[in-house]
Design a protein around this motif. Structure first.
Motif, short mmCIF file in Angstrom:
data_model
loop_
_atom_site.label_atom_id
_atom_site.label_comp_id
_atom_site.label_asym_id
_atom_site.label_seq_id
_atom_site.Cartn_x
_atom_site.Cartn_y
_atom_site.Cartn_z
N ASN A 165 -7.84 8.01 2.57
CA ASN A 165 -6.73 8.53 2.32
C ASN A 165 -5.83 7.76 3.29
OD1 ASN A 165 -7.12 10.94 0.63
ND2 ASN A 165 -8.38 11.37 2.61
N GLN A 166 -4.76 7.16 2.59
CA GLN A 166 -3.64 6.21 3.13
C GLN A 166 -2.60 7.17 3.78
OE1 GLN A 166 -2.38 2.93 0.55
NE2 GLN A 166 -4.45 2.88 -0.39
N ARG A 208 0.97 -1.29 0.13
CA ARG A 208 0.22 0.00 0.07
C ARG A 208 0.83 1.21 0.10
NH1 ARG A 208 -4.80 -0.96 4.11
NH2 ARG A 208 -5.83 0.73 2.79
N TYR A 209 0.41 2.38 0.07
CA TYR A 209 0.90 3.64 0.23
C TYR A 209 2.33 3.36 1.30
CZ TYR A 209 2.32 8.22 0.92
OH TYR A 209 2.89 9.67 0.99
N ASN A 210 3.63 3.68 0.67
CA ASN A 210 4.68 3.75 1.73
C ASN A 210 5.33 4.94 1.85
OD1 ASN A 210 6.40 4.53 -0.54
ND2 ASN A 210 6.60 2.34 -1.27
N GLY A 211 4.63 6.01 1.71
CA GLY A 211 5.33 7.30 2.05
C GLY A 211 6.77 7.50 2.02
N THR A 268 -5.74 4.69 7.62
CA THR A 268 -6.42 5.27 6.61
C THR A 268 -7.50 6.20 7.48
OG1 THR A 268 -8.02 3.68 6.39
CG2 THR A 268 -6.33 3.61 5.00
#
Length: 123
Positions: free
Chosen positions: A53-54, A29-32, A49
């Motif tokens: 928004n993740q 998923r989103y890893n920033g 989340t």
């Protein structure tokens, strides 16, 4: 502040309240911007989340301290580069202060930080 590598019990309680601890290896998923293949930015982080928004948290105590270069072995600032790269580029920073020393905003210099949210644990 960026040299912290161990979290207090109060901080652990706080971060576990707002997000879930995840393993970064193969995270899908989103890893920033955190490394999900080679553990160069640590092995774990916190993720949540909100309204679809993740959100990936760059947690100072989970980001590794870099080894100083041989030429800079006396330069303690070089050990926090990985942490500064991620936290310094965040728009919002949550500072958890569970000590007696007041937080001084000037200790974080960044062109990107827009909001510093200070959380103080009850003593």
């Amino acid at each position: 502040m960026l040299r912290n590598s161990v979290a207090s019990d109060d901080f652990e309680e706080f971060i576990n309240f707002i997000a879930d601890k995840i393993e970064l290896q193969n995270w899908n998923r989103y890893n920033g911007g955190l490394d999900i293949k080679n553990n160069r930015t640590g092995t774990h982080s916190y993720f949540t989340t909100l309204d679809n928004n993740q959100i990936m948290f760059h947690v100072s105590t989970l980001l590794p301290l870099s080894e100083p270069d041989e030429d800079d072995s006396n330069d303690k600032a070089s050990t926090v580069i990985t942490k500064k790269v991620h936290i310094g580029n965040d728009i919002v920073c949550i500072i958890f202060n569970d000590g007696d020393s007041p937080f001084v905003p000037d200790c974080i210099t960044s062109q990107f930080n827009r909001m510093l949210l200070l959380i103080h644990s009850s003593l």
